[in-house]
Write a protein that holds these residues in place. Structure first.
Motif, PDB file in Angstrom:
ATOM      1  N   PRO A  23       0.859  -1.191   0.113  1.00 21.18           N
ATOM      2  CA  PRO A  23      -0.149   0.080  -0.091  1.00 21.18           C
ATOM      3  C   PRO A  23       0.852   1.221   0.089  1.00 21.18           C
ATOM      4  O   PRO A  23       1.780   1.231   0.504  1.00 21.18           O
ATOM      5  N   GLU A  24       0.330   2.455  -0.424  1.00 25.66           N
ATOM      6  CA  GLU A  24       1.030   3.709  -0.417  1.00 25.66           C
ATOM      7  C   GLU A  24       1.056   4.028   1.175  1.00 25.66           C
ATOM      8  O   GLU A  24      -0.056   4.196   1.776  1.00 25.66           O
ATOM      9  N   ILE A  25       2.169   4.549   1.582  1.00 27.78           N
ATOM     10  CA  ILE A  25       2.279   4.687   2.936  1.00 27.78           C
ATOM     11  C   ILE A  25       1.846   6.096   3.517  1.00 27.78           C
ATOM     12  O   ILE A  25       0.987   6.331   4.553  1.00 27.78           O
ATOM     13  N   PRO A  26       2.172   7.201   2.621  1.00 31.91           N
ATOM     14  CA  PRO A  26       1.618   8.761   3.026  1.00 31.91           C
ATOM     15  C   PRO A  26      -0.004   8.736   3.240  1.00 31.91           C
ATOM     16  O   PRO A  26      -0.285   9.157   4.185  1.00 31.91           O
ATOM     17  N   PRO A  27      -0.711   8.346   2.442  1.00 33.16           N
ATOM     18  CA  PRO A  27      -2.190   8.135   2.523  1.00 33.16           C
ATOM     19  C   PRO A  27      -2.524   7.421   3.939  1.00 33.16           C
ATOM     20  O   PRO A  27      -3.526   7.945   4.602  1.00 33.16           O
ATOM     21  N   MET A  28      -1.818   6.338   4.159  1.00 30.75           N
ATOM     22  CA  MET A  28      -2.190   5.452   5.383  1.00 30.75           C
ATOM     23  C   MET A  28      -1.729   6.414   6.419  1.00 30.75           C
ATOM     24  O   MET A  28      -2.734   6.528   7.506  1.00 30.75           O
ATOM     25  N   VAL A  29      -0.618   7.167   6.654  1.00 31.36           N
ATOM     26  CA  VAL A  29      -0.349   7.947   7.621  1.00 31.36           C
ATOM     27  C   VAL A  29      -1.429   9.244   7.958  1.00 31.36           C
ATOM     28  O   VAL A  29      -1.849   9.221   9.081  1.00 31.36           O
ATOM     29  N   SER A  30      -1.616  10.169   6.958  1.00 35.19           N
ATOM     30  CA  SER A  30      -2.395  10.770   6.680  1.00 35.19           C
ATOM     31  C   SER A  30      -3.974  10.647   7.327  1.00 35.19           C
ATOM     32  O   SER A  30      -4.599  11.081   8.186  1.00 35.19           O
ATOM     33  N   GLY A  31      -4.279   9.493   6.791  1.00 34.81           N
ATOM     34  CA  GLY A  31      -5.781   8.980   7.077  1.00 34.81           C
ATOM     35  C   GLY A  31      -5.848   8.552   8.700  1.00 34.81           C
ATOM     36  O   GLY A  31      -6.563   9.046   9.442  1.00 34.81           O
ATOM     37  N   PHE A  32      -4.758   8.120   9.209  1.00 30.33           N
ATOM     38  CA  PHE A  32      -4.714   7.812  10.473  1.00 30.33           C
ATOM     39  C   PHE A  32      -4.514   9.182  11.446  1.00 30.33           C
ATOM     40  O   PHE A  32      -5.208   9.262  12.664  1.00 30.33           O
ATOM     41  N   VAL A  33      -3.901  10.201  11.068  1.00 31.61           N
ATOM     42  CA  VAL A  33      -3.747  11.459  11.742  1.00 31.61           C
ATOM     43  C   VAL A  33      -5.244  12.016  11.677  1.00 31.61           C
ATOM     44  O   VAL A  33      -5.703  12.352  12.748  1.00 31.61           O
ATOM     45  N   GLY A  34      -6.001  11.827  10.510  1.00 33.15           N
ATOM     46  CA  GLY A  34      -7.415  12.304  10.463  1.00 33.15           C
ATOM     47  C   GLY A  34      -8.187  11.586  11.548  1.00 33.15           C
ATOM     48  O   GLY A  34      -9.106  12.359  12.208  1.00 33.15           O
ATOM     49  N   VAL A  35      -8.129  10.287  11.432  1.00 31.34           N
ATOM     50  CA  VAL A  35      -9.075   9.429  12.364  1.00 31.34           C
ATOM     51  C   VAL A  35      -8.639   9.978  13.927  1.00 31.34           C
ATOM     52  O   VAL A  35      -9.397  10.140  14.782  1.00 31.34           O
ATOM     53  N   VAL A  36      -7.490  10.241  14.280  1.00 30.81           N
ATOM     54  CA  VAL A  36      -6.920  10.719  15.688  1.00 30.81           C
ATOM     55  C   VAL A  36      -7.564  12.082  15.902  1.00 30.81           C
ATOM     56  O   VAL A  36      -8.082  12.348  16.890  1.00 30.81           O
ATOM     57  N   LEU A  37      -7.369  12.790  15.006  1.00 25.87           N
ATOM     58  CA  LEU A  37      -7.807  14.103  15.220  1.00 25.87           C
ATOM     59  C   LEU A  37      -9.495  14.107  15.301  1.00 25.87           C
ATOM     60  O   LEU A  37     -10.208  14.771  16.165  1.00 25.87           O
ATOM     61  N   CYS A  38     -10.146  13.387  14.650  1.00 31.61           N
ATOM     62  CA  CYS A  38     -11.595  13.546  14.875  1.00 31.61           C
ATOM     63  C   CYS A  38     -12.167  12.886  16.248  1.00 31.61           C
ATOM     64  O   CYS A  38     -12.717  13.207  16.679  1.00 31.61           O
ATOM     65  N   ALA A  39     -11.147  11.569  16.345  1.00 35.65           N
ATOM     66  CA  ALA A  39     -11.477  11.139  17.847  1.00 35.65           C
ATOM     67  C   ALA A  39     -11.211  12.237  18.915  1.00 35.65           C
ATOM     68  O   ALA A  39     -12.035  12.065  20.022  1.00 35.65           O
ATOM     69  N   LEU A  40     -10.326  12.940  18.685  1.00 33.56           N
ATOM     70  CA  LEU A  40     -10.105  13.980  19.988  1.00 33.56           C
ATOM     71  C   LEU A  40     -11.193  14.971  20.037  1.00 33.56           C
ATOM     72  O   LEU A  40     -11.544  15.378  21.089  1.00 33.56           O
ATOM     73  N   GLY A  41     -11.529  15.149  18.553  1.00 33.36           N
ATOM     74  CA  GLY A  41     -12.825  16.252  18.552  1.00 33.36           C
ATOM     75  C   GLY A  41     -14.146  15.465  19.353  1.00 33.36           C
ATOM     76  O   GLY A  41     -14.645  16.447  20.095  1.00 33.36           O
ATOM     77  N   PHE A  42     -14.207  14.241  19.206  1.00 31.30           N
ATOM     78  CA  PHE A  42     -15.415  13.721  19.744  1.00 31.30           C
ATOM     79  C   PHE A  42     -15.016  13.555  21.164  1.00 31.30           C
ATOM     80  O   PHE A  42     -16.186  13.865  22.044  1.00 31.30           O
ATOM     81  N   ALA A  43     -13.682  13.329  21.592  1.00 22.05           N
ATOM     82  CA  ALA A  43     -13.637  13.349  23.122  1.00 22.05           C
ATOM     83  C   ALA A  43     -13.931  14.698  23.728  1.00 22.05           C
ATOM     84  O   ALA A  43     -14.367  14.544  24.929  1.00 22.05           O
ATOM     85  N   SER A  44     -13.376  15.590  23.085  1.00 21.01           N
ATOM     86  CA  SER A  44     -13.881  16.876  23.792  1.00 21.01           C
ATOM     87  C   SER A  44     -15.149  17.419  23.930  1.00 21.01           C
ATOM     88  O   SER A  44     -15.807  17.893  24.914  1.00 21.01           O
ATOM     89  N   VAL A  45     -15.860  16.820  22.957  1.00 17.14           N
ATOM     90  CA  VAL A  45     -17.512  16.960  22.939  1.00 17.14           C
ATOM     91  C   VAL A  45     -18.117  16.109  24.169  1.00 17.14           C
ATOM     92  O   VAL A  45     -18.677  16.546  24.874  1.00 17.14           O
ATOM     93  N   GLY A  46     -17.635  14.976  24.113  1.00 20.46           N
ATOM     94  CA  GLY A  46     -17.999  14.040  25.310  1.00 20.46           C
ATOM     95  C   GLY A  46     -17.646  14.648  26.663  1.00 20.46           C
ATOM     96  O   GLY A  46     -18.388  14.441  27.473  1.00 20.46           O
ATOM     97  N   MET A  47     -16.369  15.260  26.827  1.00 23.51           N
ATOM     98  CA  MET A  47     -16.101  15.805  28.004  1.00 23.51           C
ATOM     99  C   MET A  47     -16.925  16.969  28.511  1.00 23.51           C
ATOM    100  O   MET A  47     -17.541  17.129  29.562  1.00 23.51           O
ATOM    101  N   ALA A  48     -17.216  17.849  27.441  1.00 22.40           N
ATOM    102  CA  ALA A  48     -18.015  19.059  27.531  1.00 22.40           C
ATOM    103  C   ALA A  48     -19.356  18.436  28.329  1.00 22.40           C
ATOM    104  O   ALA A  48     -19.926  19.018  29.103  1.00 22.40           O
ATOM    105  N   VAL A  49     -19.957  17.552  27.558  1.00 20.77           N
ATOM    106  CA  VAL A  49     -21.105  16.928  27.999  1.00 20.77           C
ATOM    107  C   VAL A  49     -21.230  16.555  29.211  1.00 20.77           C
ATOM    108  O   VAL A  49     -22.224  16.809  30.228  1.00 20.77           O
TER     109      VAL A  49
END
Lengths: 256, 247
Positions: free
Chosen positions: A145-171
């Motif tokens: 597989p191509e490595i760069p999109p694998m890494v950037s995709g992973f970063v995207g998932v992490v960012l999204c998860a952190l966003g979700f976590a910040s919402v969860g904490m606020a609630v």
């Protein structure tokens, strides 16, 4: 800084002494593993078919697109349901057992409490996602597989998860009932997940706005291997907003 | 050390505390007395900077509880009505966390923990989880938490409730020894406790201070029990609303 680390350390201790973290992480791994197998089986079938059809100009499927991107998309759905289970106790539990009063009357600022708690969530989220990173890594061993999109995709998932976590904490900061916190964050995240759905039928500015607000639309670039400043800025402000709301909520007991 | 001036707190229409005024000098142990629902806990929560007053002010160690809350928090040790423990931590883990957030320097942390473990008679449970402790031990760990950083002012909300007689005696001795170098504000509705431990009495009823006096002066003619009943019955005790459960 020391206060933030002290609070973060205490949260991590709570997470790993209680079974919650283990259950959520195990559940996540199980689901991601199942979907990985699923996507891979689908890819193998497509590949076989493309070999048969090759002489008629059939397309060879792309490993990145079919398996990795698909897996990341699915992870986002799973996170909508699992992140609230991690975040629901984060403040609500303190309020229920009275330790909230201790924290507030200690010489730590509300911002330090929020950052310390968020840091602990970030650690758990990153650990959980890194463990599930084993699946895409397997592909590196057995395929190409191509490595760069694998890494950037992973970063995207992490960012999204952190966003979700910040919402969860606020609630969680608004209530002392963990179940209420869990259900409300799940509903909020699910709404955010589908917020761009009416965009097509609405059209015009409204559509633009909904698409911009949607974390799922914003993360698409990263999943495809395009690191766009707009998406990163979006997630940074998303997380900041969640932290800001948590901070206000922690002071809410003073409003009455 | 503690100066309270006209402190009030209302929840909507209900006035929990109405213009409370009293003071406590350095080294005094003040008994803060009153029937249930008189506004003791609300007053104490305001002094501990947990709740903001609706009107009035108070200063602790010279700092305003609203405008300089951060400073006040460094100066006080506070034990709420229910000891604020983290059940999943052991006693020594808990005290280490407390030492960190109360800003005790790294080199001092161990020393201070040992010191309060001794002082509060909890050395033997240091490796136990807080959730497995009995009520008496929980109370003492809560007390340890309040005094670990050597605060100038110690605020205790019913520190002896739920303890057995021997534990009560131990805690009283501990509070007395604290009074030598600290200012202690102690809320309670157990009268003998006050006459044994305190040197000043503030009686509050229906959200108002009805008596503020030194113990010696007060008990010259009558005993504390009589005084308490007389001062409290002036107000309509039965009307006193239940303690507010503030989330």
């Amino acid at each position: 800084m020391r206060n933030i680390l002290a609070i973060c350390k205490r949260e991590l201790l709570s997470f790993f002494v209680s079974p919650i973290a283990y259950f959520v992480i195990t559940g996540f791994m199980l689901l991601v593993g199942f979907f990985f197998f699923n996507y891979l089986a689908f890819f193998a079938r497509m590949y076989e078919m493309s070999q048969v059809m090759a002489f008629r100009g059939g397309q060879i499927p792309n490993l990145n697109q079919t398996v990795i991107e698909g897996l990341y998309q699915t992870m986002l759905v799973i996170l909508v349901f699992l992140i609230p289970l991690l975040t629901m106790r984060i403040v609500a539990e303190e309020k229920r057992r009275g330790t909230f009063e201790l924290l507030i009357t200690s010489p730590v600022t509300v911002s330090e409490i929020v950052l310390g708690k968020f840091l602990s969530l970030a650690v758990i989220v990153v650990v959980m996602l890194s463990l599930s990173g084993i699946f895409p890594l397997l592909l590196v061993v057995y395929g190409s597989p191509e490595i760069p999109p694998m890494v950037s995709g992973f970063v995207g998932v992490v960012l999204c998860a952190l966003g979700f976590a910040s919402v969860g904490m606020a609630v969680s900061s608004f209530t002392e009932n963990q179940i209420v916190a869990g259900v409300s964050s799940m509903v909020t995240l699910l709404l955010l997940y589908v917020i761009q759905a009416p965009a097509e039928s609405l059209g015009g500015v409204a559509a633009e706005v909904l698409r911009y607000l949607s974390p799922i639309e914003q993360v698409q670039n990263l999943l495809r291997g395009v690191i766009s400043l707009q998406s990163v800025a979006y997630f940074v402000s998303f997380i900041t907003l969640g932290l800001f709301l948590s901070q206000r909520a922690l002071e809410a007991h003073r409003w009455r | 050390m503690i100066e309270v001036a006209n402190l009030s707190k209302s929840y909507g229409d209900y006035q929990a505390v109405r213009g409370v005024t009293f003071s406590a000098a350095k080294g005094e142990i003040v008994g803060f007395l009153g029937p249930n629902g008189a506004g003791k806990t609300t007053t104490i929560r305001m002094l501990a900077t947990y709740l903001p007053p609706t009107s009035g002010t108070a200063t602790i160690a010279g700092f305003d509880i609203v405008k300089q809350a951060e400073k006040v928090r460094q100066k006080i040790g506070y034990l709420p009505e229910n000891p604020p423990l983290y059940g999943e931590m052991t006693v020594s883990e808990y005290l280490k966390f407390i030492a960190e957030i109360k800003g005790i320097s790294r080199s001092q942390v161990r020393l201070k923990i040992e010191e309060v473990l001794e002082r509060c008679f909890i050395s033997d449970v240091r490796h136990k989880l807080c959730q497995h402790l009995s009520r008496g031990y929980r109370q003492r760990v809560g007390l340890a938490q309040a005094i670990i950083h050597d605060p100038e002012v110690i605020i205790l909300d019913e520190p002896t409730s739920g303890l057995d007689p021997r534990q009560i005696i131990e805690i009283r001795q501990l509070i007395q020894s604290l009074g030598k170098s600290h200012t202690v504000l102690l809320s309670t509705h157990i009268l003998p406790e006050v006459s044994m431990v305190c040197n000043k009495v503030v009686i509050i009823s229906n959200g108002q201070v009805v008596i503020e006096s030194s113990l010696n002066q007060l008990t010259k003619e009558k005993d504390l029990e009589q005084i308490f009943l007389e001062s409290v019955s002036r107000e309509d005790v039965t009307v006193a609303a239940p303690t507010m459960n503030v989330a």
